[in-house]
Design a protein around this motif. Sequence first.
Motif, PDB file in Angstrom:
ATOM      1  N   VAL A  85       0.784  -1.133  -0.015  1.00 41.00           N
ATOM      2  CA  VAL A  85      -0.089  -0.112   0.029  1.00 41.00           C
ATOM      3  C   VAL A  85       0.795   1.256   0.062  1.00 41.00           C
ATOM      4  CG1 VAL A  85      -1.657   1.217   1.331  1.00 41.00           C
ATOM      5  CG2 VAL A  85      -1.851  -1.189   1.203  1.00 41.00           C
ATOM      6  N   ARG A  86       0.579   2.065  -0.909  1.00 35.03           N
ATOM      7  CA  ARG A  86       1.361   3.375  -0.949  1.00 35.03           C
ATOM      8  C   ARG A  86       0.413   4.337   0.221  1.00 35.03           C
ATOM      9  NH1 ARG A  86       4.808   5.874  -3.377  1.00 35.03           N
ATOM     10  NH2 ARG A  86       4.826   4.329  -5.054  1.00 35.03           N
ATOM     11  N   VAL A  87       1.052   4.827   1.175  1.00 36.45           N
ATOM     12  CA  VAL A  87       0.406   5.185   2.386  1.00 36.45           C
ATOM     13  C   VAL A  87       0.182   6.788   1.887  1.00 36.45           C
ATOM     14  CG1 VAL A  87       0.693   5.893   4.800  1.00 36.45           C
ATOM     15  CG2 VAL A  87       1.707   3.963   4.094  1.00 36.45           C
ATOM     16  N   ARG A  88      -1.120   6.892   2.178  1.00 38.58           N
ATOM     17  CA  ARG A  88      -1.615   8.401   1.719  1.00 38.58           C
ATOM     18  C   ARG A  88      -1.838   8.949   3.295  1.00 38.58           C
ATOM     19  NH1 ARG A  88       0.270   9.531  -2.951  1.00 38.58           N
ATOM     20  NH2 ARG A  88      -0.538   7.978  -4.592  1.00 38.58           N
ATOM     21  N   ALA A  89      -2.382   8.478   4.170  1.00 34.90           N
ATOM     22  CA  ALA A  89      -2.408   8.910   5.546  1.00 34.90           C
ATOM     23  C   ALA A  89      -2.321   7.734   6.636  1.00 34.90           C
ATOM     24  CB  ALA A  89      -3.695   9.459   5.636  1.00 34.90           C
ATOM     25  N   THR A  90      -1.823   8.062   7.947  1.00 35.78           N
ATOM     26  CA  THR A  90      -1.813   7.274   8.812  1.00 35.78           C
ATOM     27  C   THR A  90      -2.090   8.162  10.113  1.00 35.78           C
ATOM     28  OG1 THR A  90      -0.477   5.575  10.117  1.00 35.78           O
ATOM     29  CG2 THR A  90       0.813   7.421   9.438  1.00 35.78           C
ATOM     30  N   GLY A 134      -4.641   4.017   2.244  1.00 35.97           N
ATOM     31  CA  GLY A 134      -3.725   4.326   0.830  1.00 35.97           C
ATOM     32  C   GLY A 134      -4.255   3.624  -0.080  1.00 35.97           C
ATOM     33  N   GLU A 135      -3.289   3.561  -1.218  1.00 37.58           N
ATOM     34  CA  GLU A 135      -3.655   3.010  -2.412  1.00 37.58           C
ATOM     35  C   GLU A 135      -2.893   1.491  -2.752  1.00 37.58           C
ATOM     36  OE1 GLU A 135      -4.649   6.929  -5.043  1.00 37.58           O
ATOM     37  OE2 GLU A 135      -2.759   6.229  -5.005  1.00 37.58           O
ATOM     38  N   ASP A 153      -6.623   0.325  -5.932  1.00 35.98           N
ATOM     39  CA  ASP A 153      -7.868   0.309  -5.010  1.00 35.98           C
ATOM     40  C   ASP A 153      -7.577   1.134  -3.571  1.00 35.98           C
ATOM     41  OD1 ASP A 153      -9.331  -1.227  -6.619  1.00 35.98           O
ATOM     42  OD2 ASP A 153      -8.963  -3.108  -5.489  1.00 35.98           O
ATOM     43  N   ARG A 154      -8.569   1.898  -3.308  1.00 36.67           N
ATOM     44  CA  ARG A 154      -8.520   2.623  -2.052  1.00 36.67           C
ATOM     45  C   ARG A 154      -8.737   1.837  -0.931  1.00 36.67           C
ATOM     46  NH1 ARG A 154     -12.134   6.258  -1.462  1.00 36.67           N
ATOM     47  NH2 ARG A 154     -10.818   7.993  -0.680  1.00 36.67           N
ATOM     48  N   VAL A 155      -7.734   1.622  -0.085  1.00 34.32           N
ATOM     49  CA  VAL A 155      -7.916   0.741   1.290  1.00 34.32           C
ATOM     50  C   VAL A 155      -7.607   1.278   2.515  1.00 34.32           C
ATOM     51  CG1 VAL A 155      -7.629  -1.402  -0.477  1.00 34.32           C
ATOM     52  CG2 VAL A 155      -5.615  -0.348   0.775  1.00 34.32           C
ATOM     53  N   LEU A 156      -8.343   0.763   3.556  1.00 34.66           N
ATOM     54  CA  LEU A 156      -7.888   0.920   5.126  1.00 34.66           C
ATOM     55  C   LEU A 156      -7.624  -0.539   5.481  1.00 34.66           C
ATOM     56  CD1 LEU A 156      -7.971   2.565   7.449  1.00 34.66           C
ATOM     57  CD2 LEU A 156     -10.430   2.087   7.603  1.00 34.66           C
ATOM     58  N   VAL A 157      -6.517  -0.438   6.004  1.00 35.03           N
ATOM     59  CA  VAL A 157      -5.911  -1.759   6.701  1.00 35.03           C
ATOM     60  C   VAL A 157      -6.404  -1.757   8.148  1.00 35.03           C
ATOM     61  CG1 VAL A 157      -3.923  -2.972   7.188  1.00 35.03           C
ATOM     62  CG2 VAL A 157      -3.813  -1.263   5.173  1.00 35.03           C
ATOM     63  N   ASP A 158      -6.903  -2.879   8.312  1.00 36.19           N
ATOM     64  CA  ASP A 158      -7.484  -3.339   9.819  1.00 36.19           C
ATOM     65  C   ASP A 158      -6.186  -3.577  10.301  1.00 36.19           C
ATOM     66  OD1 ASP A 158      -8.417  -4.432  12.233  1.00 36.19           O
ATOM     67  OD2 ASP A 158      -9.787  -5.875  11.239  1.00 36.19           O
ATOM     68  N   PRO A 159      -5.634  -2.723  11.612  1.00 36.61           N
ATOM     69  CA  PRO A 159      -4.376  -2.956  12.192  1.00 36.61           C
ATOM     70  C   PRO A 159      -4.143  -4.509  12.802  1.00 36.61           C
ATOM     71  CG  PRO A 159      -5.336  -0.887  12.798  1.00 36.61           C
ATOM     72  CD  PRO A 159      -6.454  -1.768  12.058  1.00 36.61           C
TER      73      PRO A 159
END
Length: 337
Positions: A33-38, A68-69, A84-90
Motif C-alpha cells: 500500500v502506498r500510504v496516503r495517511a496514517t 492508501g492505494e 484500489d483505495r483501502v484501509l488496513v485493519d491493524p
Amino acid sequence: MKAMVLREHGGPEKLLLETDFPDPKAGAGEVIVRVRATSLNYHDIFTRRGMPGIKVPFPAIMGLDVAGEIVEVGEGVEGWSTGDRVLVDPINRVEGGLMGETVHGGLAELCRAKDHQLIRIPDGVSFEEAAALPCAYGTAIRMMSTIGEVSKGERVLILGASGGVGVCCLQLAKLAGAEVVACASTPDKLARLKELGADHTINYRETDFVKEIYALYGKPNRRSAGAKLGVDVAVNYTGGDTWVKTLRCLRVGGRLLTCGATAGFDPQEDLRFIWTFELKILGSNSWARTDVEKLLALVQSGELKVILDGSYPLAETNDALRRIEDREVFGKLVIVP
C-alpha cells in the motif's frame, strides 16, 4: 523509501527519519500500500517508550492506522487490484500481530499488509478520515455500543472527551439518544465539545468534576436507586487519580466503561463504592472488523464526523506525537507521507 524508524525504546530522539529504508515486497496473500495517511494514537507513544510484556522487533515502523492505494499485489490475492483505495485493519486476525507494533506500520511511504486485513474505502470518505477510524473510533464504538450498550435517555459522563476516542464516544452517545457531560481541560476544547453536541461540559482543571455532577444530577446514595441520582454511564480510559472520583459519580447500578489507562494503570481503588452501589466495571479491548465497516458507513452518510486536528509530513511525526503526549489535541492527528 522514507520511514520513521525506531531502533530502540526511549524518548522522541529514538524515532528518526530514514530516507533509504528498504522497500517492502509483496509475498503470497499480501499487497503493498502506498500510504496516503496514517493516524497517530497514544499507543504509538507506549510503543516508542516500551511496554512490559510486549516485545517489539527492531527496527520498527510505528503507525497502526493505515489508509492508501494498492501499488503491488502478491501471488494468490483475489478481489483486489492496483489503485484500489483501502484501509488496513491493524489487527491480523489470522496469523496474529499488530500493525505498527509487531509488524511494520504506516509511518512510511509504503506498507505491506495481508489481503484479509484490507477494507475498501467507500466513495466520499477521504484517506485522512479513513485512517482516523480503526484504533480510536473502533475502540469507541465497541466500548459504547457492544460492551456499554448506551441507550436513549441515559446520562453519560465522558472523561478525556477531547481526544480521538472521546470525540467519537460523545457522538455515539448522542446518536443513541443519551445526555452527555463532556470533560476537558481548556475553554476552547469545551466550546468545541458543545458544538459536537455535548449537553454539559466541565473543565476538570478548574473545578471538581464530581461536585459538578452532583450539582447537575444529585449525589448518589445506596437508597437512591429509584431517584436515579448521578450518571448512568461513565467513560474513563485515563485511570490515574480520576478513577475513584469517577466511581463516585455513578448512580446505583451504574456502569463504568474503560478501554485504557493513559494516566496510569494502577490507580488507587475504593471497593466500597463498587459493592455499595452495585456498580459494573466493563472493560473493552480493541474493535472488530465489522465495527470499522460500520464506522465507514456512518462517515459516508454524514451521521458521524471524523474530527481532525491537523496533518503533518512524515518528518514532523515527533512534533505531532509531542502534541498528543502533552494533551494539546482535539480529535485526531494524521501523518501524510
